[in-house]
Design a protein around this motif. Structure first.
Motif, PDB file in Angstrom:
ATOM      1  N   SER A 129      13.975   0.986  -4.064  1.00 50.61           N
ATOM      2  CA  SER A 129      13.086   2.082  -4.422  1.00 50.61           C
ATOM      3  C   SER A 129      13.676   3.412  -3.977  1.00 50.61           C
ATOM      4  O   SER A 129      14.234   3.513  -2.884  1.00 50.61           O
ATOM      5  CB  SER A 129      11.730   1.861  -3.755  1.00 50.61           C
ATOM      6  N   PHE A 130      13.542   4.420  -4.856  1.00 54.40           N
ATOM      7  CA  PHE A 130      14.074   5.746  -4.554  1.00 54.40           C
ATOM      8  C   PHE A 130      13.041   6.810  -4.893  1.00 54.40           C
ATOM      9  O   PHE A 130      12.268   6.664  -5.824  1.00 54.40           O
ATOM     10  CB  PHE A 130      15.353   6.008  -5.357  1.00 54.40           C
ATOM     11  N   ASN A 131      13.068   7.881  -4.110  1.00 58.71           N
ATOM     12  CA  ASN A 131      12.241   9.061  -4.307  1.00 58.71           C
ATOM     13  C   ASN A 131      13.164  10.186  -4.741  1.00 58.71           C
ATOM     14  O   ASN A 131      14.213  10.385  -4.126  1.00 58.71           O
ATOM     15  CB  ASN A 131      11.612   9.443  -2.962  1.00 58.71           C
ATOM     16  N   ALA A 132      12.781  10.923  -5.769  1.00 56.68           N
ATOM     17  CA  ALA A 132      13.565  12.077  -6.200  1.00 56.68           C
ATOM     18  C   ALA A 132      12.643  13.288  -6.290  1.00 56.68           C
ATOM     19  O   ALA A 132      11.512  13.177  -6.760  1.00 56.68           O
ATOM     20  CB  ALA A 132      14.208  11.809  -7.561  1.00 56.68           C
ATOM     21  N   PHE A 133      13.138  14.431  -5.821  1.00 54.16           N
ATOM     22  CA  PHE A 133      12.391  15.684  -5.900  1.00 54.16           C
ATOM     23  C   PHE A 133      13.249  16.718  -6.611  1.00 54.16           C
ATOM     24  O   PHE A 133      14.389  16.967  -6.208  1.00 54.16           O
ATOM     25  CB  PHE A 133      12.030  16.210  -4.503  1.00 54.16           C
ATOM     26  N   GLN A 134      12.708  17.306  -7.668  1.00 53.45           N
ATOM     27  CA  GLN A 134      13.375  18.381  -8.404  1.00 53.45           C
ATOM     28  C   GLN A 134      12.552  19.649  -8.212  1.00 53.45           C
ATOM     29  O   GLN A 134      11.448  19.763  -8.735  1.00 53.45           O
ATOM     30  CB  GLN A 134      13.462  18.042  -9.886  1.00 53.45           C
ATOM     31  N   VAL A 135      13.074  20.597  -7.428  1.00 55.97           N
ATOM     32  CA  VAL A 135      12.378  21.852  -7.146  1.00 55.97           C
ATOM     33  C   VAL A 135      12.499  22.767  -8.367  1.00 55.97           C
ATOM     34  O   VAL A 135      13.538  22.835  -9.008  1.00 55.97           O
ATOM     35  CB  VAL A 135      12.970  22.530  -5.894  1.00 55.97           C
ATOM     36  N   TYR A 136      11.396  23.454  -8.675  1.00 60.65           N
ATOM     37  CA  TYR A 136      11.410  24.409  -9.784  1.00 60.65           C
ATOM     38  C   TYR A 136      10.539  25.612  -9.440  1.00 60.65           C
ATOM     39  O   TYR A 136       9.764  25.586  -8.497  1.00 60.65           O
ATOM     40  CB  TYR A 136      10.913  23.747 -11.084  1.00 60.65           C
TER      41      TYR A 136
END
Length: 157
Positions: free
Chosen positions: A109-116
């Protein structure tokens, strides 16, 4: 799915990228979005959906539904994406981000965060997503639910 680690990595990467693409499109068209999911069936076909409500309640409903599908062994992978506020390392205030939780039935399992940010009606995405390995949310719980659903005589065979 293959036991090849490269195939697993590719499946996770593809789920994260497609989830981010769906969220980005919604942000560009509407300025916000409801939590959504991508579920991968055993034959590789995708089920795509969206929560009827936003926030934590919407995300929790999606995760519960995916757990139920996983218990019935109808999924090989899944991802949930949502709009969140996070505080990057070293920052003094929270910023907007897209969060993606992508998992394989094997428990990876992986968590990804894309800031915008929105600048003068333009959507600007910061550098690539920040990805980290995390404990399973969907498939770990599904394994527990499946074990609890066994009848007593199945344990004594």
């Amino acid at each position: 799915m293959s036991k090849d680690p490269h195939a697993k990595r590719f499946e996770i990467q593809r789920l994260i990228e497609r989830s981010l693409d769906m969220a980005r499109c919604a942000l560009q068209q509407q300025g916000s979005f409801l939590p959504g999911f991508i579920a991968v069936q055993p034959n590789g076909k995708y089920d795509i959906g969206m929560a009827a409500q936003g926030g934590t309640d919407g995300s929790n409903l999606l995760i519960t539904g995916l757990r139920q599908k996983a218990v019935a062994e109808h999924l090989r992978a899944a991802a949930v994406y949502r709009d969140v506020r996070v505080r990057p390392r070293g920052a003094l205030e929270d910023v907007d981000a897209i969060q993606v939780v992508a998992e394989l039935a094997s428990g990876e399992s992986f968590n990804a965060f894309q800031v915008y940010r929105l600048d003068a009606d333009n959507l600007v995405f910061e550098e690539g997503p920040d990805v980290e390995r995390v404990p399973s949310v969907i498939f770990a719980e599904a394994a527990c639910m499946a074990a609890a659903a066994k009848r007593w005589w199945e344990y004594w065979r």
